[in-house]
Write an enzyme that holds these catalytic residues in place. Structure first.
Site, PDB file in Angstrom:
ATOM      1  CD  GLN A 181      15.824  -1.316  -5.082  1.00  0.00           C
ATOM      2  OE1 GLN A 181      16.508  -2.341  -5.075  1.00  0.00           O
ATOM      3  NE2 GLN A 181      14.588  -1.307  -5.560  1.00  0.00           N
ATOM      4  CB  ALA A 202       8.546  -6.255   3.953  1.00  0.00           C
ATOM      5  CG  HIS A 203       7.620  -5.487  -2.085  1.00  0.00           C
ATOM      6  ND1 HIS A 203       7.945  -5.516  -3.418  1.00  0.00           N
ATOM      7  CD2 HIS A 203       7.297  -4.212  -1.808  1.00  0.00           C
ATOM      8  CE1 HIS A 203       7.807  -4.289  -3.923  1.00  0.00           C
ATOM      9  NE2 HIS A 203       7.412  -3.481  -2.964  1.00  0.00           N
ATOM     10  CB  THR A 239      -5.944  -2.891  13.062  1.00  0.00           C
ATOM     11  OG1 THR A 239      -7.052  -2.315  13.751  1.00  0.00           O
ATOM     12  CG2 THR A 239      -5.582  -4.233  13.694  1.00  0.00           C
ATOM     13  CB  CYS A 327       6.811   2.904 -11.246  1.00  0.00           C
ATOM     14  SG  CYS A 327       7.506   2.108  -9.814  1.00  0.00           S
TER      15      CYS A 327
END
Ligand SMILES: *Cc1c(COP(=O)(O)O)cnc(C)c1O
Length: 394
Positions: A181, A202-203, A239, A327
């Site tokens: 946060q 990132a989100h 990857t 959540c």
């Protein structure tokens, strides 16, 4: 479509258009595997390096200290499980707090139940702050890790991270912080704050979903988490999510460049919203520290009301908010964070979290508070608890 007023930026954020634009070529044109040897894949390799640099820059870290993961939860799991594995011969004790995100709490419970870890869950004060004395008292010769969040995702309280880092360093204990946060939202310097490991996602900063990182200070002993190829300096195989990483880099750079102005704007709107709610709606309690607080976080408990009903009625006006952390919705237990700051169950149940973004306007806030006032009146009229309370007042 009805206008949406999105006040749930602690749950996730809109991916910025600049971020999407920067990502697209890495799906369509420069799709090479960064590990391949031919020239074509050099673009992907270079893009990874550039993003790593942009992210490290936000923290005052080195490029080689950033290890990409599939998000904040993975970074938290990695920090705890792999540090425990690496150091369990030295000691089995981890110190954390009662208000961590479930990615930390449930990982601690796993280590406790299955791996022989001993965990201390520190209490917090009524504003959600860790007491440094409690931390010092909890340290034993067996303590191998302190994991304390930078800022709480429900009540917005910012912990005394530099002081905690100092205590950890003085005692030769590794310090991890879940900064999901806080990263690129408030100033962070891993060296000045003595942070050894830091999780981010990132989100939560207008980047894409499914990409995060764990900062690991050079020299810190920790096992690799995903075994396989040699990616991420052999510590996290798979990857690389090149478009995601590129988007993350751009999001971090944007957030850093706009941080000062955003903090100022969001803090003003946040305090305006809190002030309107406190003066215009009776029997409300503001949760979290008023000053040591994320610039975009509003969290209030509205007495005699169920948070879930509030959310549904706000939703009917296009207002997106949360009654705890995303959540935990769907569970009937009140939020562990609100219980930890000492709220009784019935008050915790009537809690509402609204988290702003750089795009939130004063009009959005006014509209939301106006609607909220009406909703609270309606719900209280139907509340037997409120009826009882009013009778007793007379
Ligand atoms: C969102 C969040 C996480 C989880 O991050 P994901 O990328 O969604 O896995 C962990 N910790 C905190 C404090 C969060 O707010």
């Amino acid at each position: 479509m009805k206008k949406i007023i999105y006040l749930d930026n602690a749950a996730t954020t809109k991916t910025a258009p600049e971020v999407v634009d920067a990502m697209l070529p890495y799906f369509t044109e420069a799709y090479g595997n960064p590990s391949s040897v031919y020239q074509f894949s050099a673009q992907s390799k270079d893009a990874l390096m550039e993003a790593r640099g942009k992210i490290a820059n936000v923290l005052g870290a080195k490029k080689e200290e950033i290890y990409f993961t599939a998000g904040g939860s993975e970074a938290d799991n990695w920090a705890l499980k792999a540090t425990f594995e690496a150091l369990k011969d030295k000691g089995n004790h981890i110190i954390t707090t009662k208000i961590e995100h479930h990615a930390i709490l449930h990982t601690c419970e796993y280590l406790e139940k299955n791996r022989g870890a001993k965990i201390t869950y520190l209490d917090v004060d009524e504003n959600g702050l860790v007491r440094l004395e409690d931390l010092k008292n909890a340290i034993t010769p067996e303590t191998i890790l302190i994991s304390i969040m930078f800022a709480n995702n429900e009540i917005g309280t910012i912990e005394p991270i530099a002081e905690i880092g100092k205590i950890a360093k003085e005692n030769g204990i590794l310090f991890h912080t879940d900064a999901v946060q806080a990263f690129a939202q408030v100033p962070i310097n891993v060296n000045e704050m003595n942070i050894d490991m830091l999780s981010s996602s990132a989100h939560k900063i207008n980047g894409p979903k499914g990409i995060g990182f764990l900062y690991i200070r050079k020299g810190v002993k920790i096992r690799s988490f995903v075994h396989g190829g040699a990616q991420e300096r052999k510590r996290r195989a798979g990857t690389e999510n090149v478009p995601g990483i590129v988007g993350y880099g751009v999001a971090a750079e944007l957030a850093l460049n706009t941080m000062e102005a955003r903090i100022k704007k969001e803090t003003e709107l946040r305090d305006y919203m809190i002030q309107r709610i406190e003066t215009e709606i009776p029997y409300v309690k503001v949760n979290g520290d008023r000053v040591k607080r994320l610039p975009n976080n509003v969290n209030v408990s509205i007495q005699f009301i169920e948070g879930e009903s509030l959310l549904l009625m706000l939703d009917s006006f296009g207002i997106c908010a949360s009654s705890g952390s995303a959540c935990t919705s769907g569970s009937l237990d009140p939020s562990h964070v609100l219980l930890a700051i000492g709220l009784p169950h019935e008050i915790a149940h009537g809690s509402l979290r609204m988290t702003l973004s750089a795009e939130t306007t004063k009009e959005d806030i006014d509209f939301t508070v106006d609607k909220l006032k009406g909703i609270v009146e309606t719900l209280r009229k139907m509340s037997p608890l409120y009826e009882d309370f009013v009778k007793k007042q007379k």
